[in-house]
Design an enzyme around this catalytic site. Structure first.
Site, PDB file in Angstrom:
ATOM      1  N   PHE A 149     -27.415 -38.946  -9.312  1.00  0.00           N
ATOM      2  CA  PHE A 149     -28.006 -38.137  -8.225  1.00  0.00           C
ATOM      3  C   PHE A 149     -27.624 -36.663  -8.357  1.00  0.00           C
ATOM      4  CE2 PHE A 149     -27.928 -42.056  -5.215  1.00  0.00           C
ATOM      5  CZ  PHE A 149     -29.096 -42.528  -5.785  1.00  0.00           C
ATOM      6  N   PRO A 150     -27.654 -36.085  -9.576  1.00  0.00           N
ATOM      7  CA  PRO A 150     -27.230 -34.695  -9.725  1.00  0.00           C
ATOM      8  C   PRO A 150     -28.111 -33.703  -8.964  1.00  0.00           C
ATOM      9  CG  PRO A 150     -28.291 -35.448 -11.729  1.00  0.00           C
ATOM     10  CD  PRO A 150     -28.081 -36.661 -10.871  1.00  0.00           C
ATOM     11  N   LEU A 151     -29.368 -34.079  -8.718  1.00  0.00           N
ATOM     12  CA  LEU A 151     -30.268 -33.175  -7.984  1.00  0.00           C
ATOM     13  C   LEU A 151     -30.489 -33.627  -6.540  1.00  0.00           C
ATOM     14  CD1 LEU A 151     -32.874 -32.352 -10.777  1.00  0.00           C
ATOM     15  CD2 LEU A 151     -30.911 -30.991 -10.024  1.00  0.00           C
ATOM     16  N   LYS A 203     -37.850 -27.800  -5.025  1.00  0.00           N
ATOM     17  CA  LYS A 203     -39.279 -28.054  -4.802  1.00  0.00           C
ATOM     18  C   LYS A 203     -39.643 -28.312  -3.340  1.00  0.00           C
ATOM     19  CE  LYS A 203     -38.713 -32.951  -6.100  1.00  0.00           C
ATOM     20  NZ  LYS A 203     -39.140 -34.012  -7.048  1.00  0.00           N
ATOM     21  N   TYR A 238     -32.455 -52.403 -13.172  1.00  0.00           N
ATOM     22  CA  TYR A 238     -33.679 -51.607 -13.227  1.00  0.00           C
ATOM     23  C   TYR A 238     -34.823 -52.513 -13.675  1.00  0.00           C
ATOM     24  CZ  TYR A 238     -30.272 -47.726 -13.436  1.00  0.00           C
ATOM     25  OH  TYR A 238     -29.228 -46.863 -13.214  1.00  0.00           O
ATOM     26  N   GLY A 275     -33.882 -34.722  -5.433  1.00  0.00           N
ATOM     27  CA  GLY A 275     -34.826 -33.622  -5.538  1.00  0.00           C
ATOM     28  C   GLY A 275     -34.493 -32.417  -4.692  1.00  0.00           C
ATOM     29  N   LEU A 276     -33.568 -32.561  -3.763  1.00  0.00           N
ATOM     30  CA  LEU A 276     -33.240 -31.460  -2.855  1.00  0.00           C
ATOM     31  C   LEU A 276     -32.705 -30.245  -3.606  1.00  0.00           C
ATOM     32  CD1 LEU A 276     -32.988 -30.328  -0.025  1.00  0.00           C
ATOM     33  CD2 LEU A 276     -30.914 -31.685   0.294  1.00  0.00           C
ATOM     34  N   LEU A 277     -31.952 -30.491  -4.670  1.00  0.00           N
ATOM     35  CA  LEU A 277     -31.398 -29.399  -5.474  1.00  0.00           C
ATOM     36  C   LEU A 277     -32.347 -28.952  -6.592  1.00  0.00           C
ATOM     37  CD1 LEU A 277     -27.688 -30.598  -5.714  1.00  0.00           C
ATOM     38  CD2 LEU A 277     -28.555 -28.645  -4.422  1.00  0.00           C
TER      39      LEU A 277
END
Length: 312
Positions: A207-209, A217, A60, A212-214
């Site tokens: 990548f739990p969301l 928004k 990172y 952003g798809l989950l």
């Protein structure tokens, strides 16, 4: 913050179940337009709110995320109240990055991370990616030596297949597995999650969301020009179907006066073996939003309902 803490694997490390994924803290190679002071403020906000689990990595930045976290921890004090997780395996090679799990390279990577983080121990050190040539039990064996020396406190692996995980854990030294998992990508349920539960290894999903798809928004008419433009989850009819599933969760979230993202994240914490989540944040206020997950309580019927929505 009085929420119950969870133990990471067999390590004895206790953390609040919502931590901070710090890839947008100094991750200039991952996101455009990041400001270092914003990154510092994200970490300051997390610490001020009782977040005690910070997840970073050499790659990172590279290096910058660890450096910024080290600066804030030195400024704030209280190192013993924070569990720092970092990762190594990337090795600069002819203008690119190679993956190296060799004992010598892992040892040097730990030493370099200690310097950047301005600390004399790392709570949880992960092998970030598996290489193709190092026996995984030998790689983990070197981390065990570093643990015995007091330079790290717990051992993690990331992105390992079930075969690599079995080899890495041959002597029972692995405490945490971090890997790709969310309600739209459930492969881990077939092998690595059951193995982790059986062997007392905490599973930390990334990548739990689902980019952003989950998070609730996006709309069917949205289009993308970044990496999502090539992600099958965001393509055509699949995108529409996925949004329809998210909309079913939206009604549940509304009834709880919560956001879709909070309900989704709360669902993961009901999965046996998942002891902590590390949602990211590009702004300090996103840290505050992530913590609202801890206020969401799901009934057994709601847990099953969400599972069913995403089962097909």
């Amino acid at each position: 913050m009085t929420e119950k803490k969870h133990q990471l694997g067999k390590s004895g490390l206790q953390v609040l179940p919502i931590g901070l994924g710090a890839n947008a803290v100094g991750g200039h190679n991952l996101f455009e337009g990041l400001q270092d002071e914003t990154g510092r403020n994200i970490v300051r906000t997390a610490l001020s709110q009782g977040v005690d689990f910070l997840d970073t990595a050499y790659i990172y930045g590279p290096e910058r995320s660890e450096e910024l976290i080290g600066e804030v921890l030195k400024e704030q004090g209280g190192r013993d109240r924070v569990v720092i997780a970092t990762k190594g395996a990337h090795k600069p090679a002819e203008g690119d990055m190679a993956i190296d799990n060799s004992p010598a390279f892992l040892r040097q990577s730990v030493e370099d991370s200690l310097r950047r983080l301005q600390t004399d121990y790392i709570d949880l050190y992960y092998i970030h990616y598996p290489d193709e040539h190092t026996p995984k039990d030998e790689a983990v064996g070197e981390l065990k030596r570093l643990k015995d020396e007091g330079k790290i406190r717990a051992i993690g692996v990331s992105n390992f297949s079930i075969e690599q995980l079995r080899e890495a854990n041959k002597d029972g030294y692995v405490d945490v597995l971090q890997s790709h998992y969310n309600l739209l990508h459930r492969d881990a349920e077939q092998d690595v999650l059951p193995y982790s539960r059986e062997h007392g290894i905490s599973f930390v999903p990334y990548f739990p969301l689902a980019a952003g798809l989950l998070g609730g928004k996006y709309r069917p008419e949205d289009t993308f020009t970044d990496f999502r433009a090539y992600n099958p989850l965001f393509q055509g009819e699949a995108f529409v179907r996925n949004l329809a599933k998210v909309d079913q969760v939206r009604s549940l979230a509304k009834a709880k006066d919560a956001e879709v993202a909070h309900v989704i994240l709360a669902w993961y914490l009901t999965v046996e073996g998942i002891d902590a989540l590390i949602p990211g944040a590009k702004r300090p206020e996103q840290v505050l939003s992530n913590l609202k997950t801890l206020k969401v309580e799901l009934t057994a019927d709601e847990i099953k309902q969400i599972d069913t929505i995403f089962a097909s």
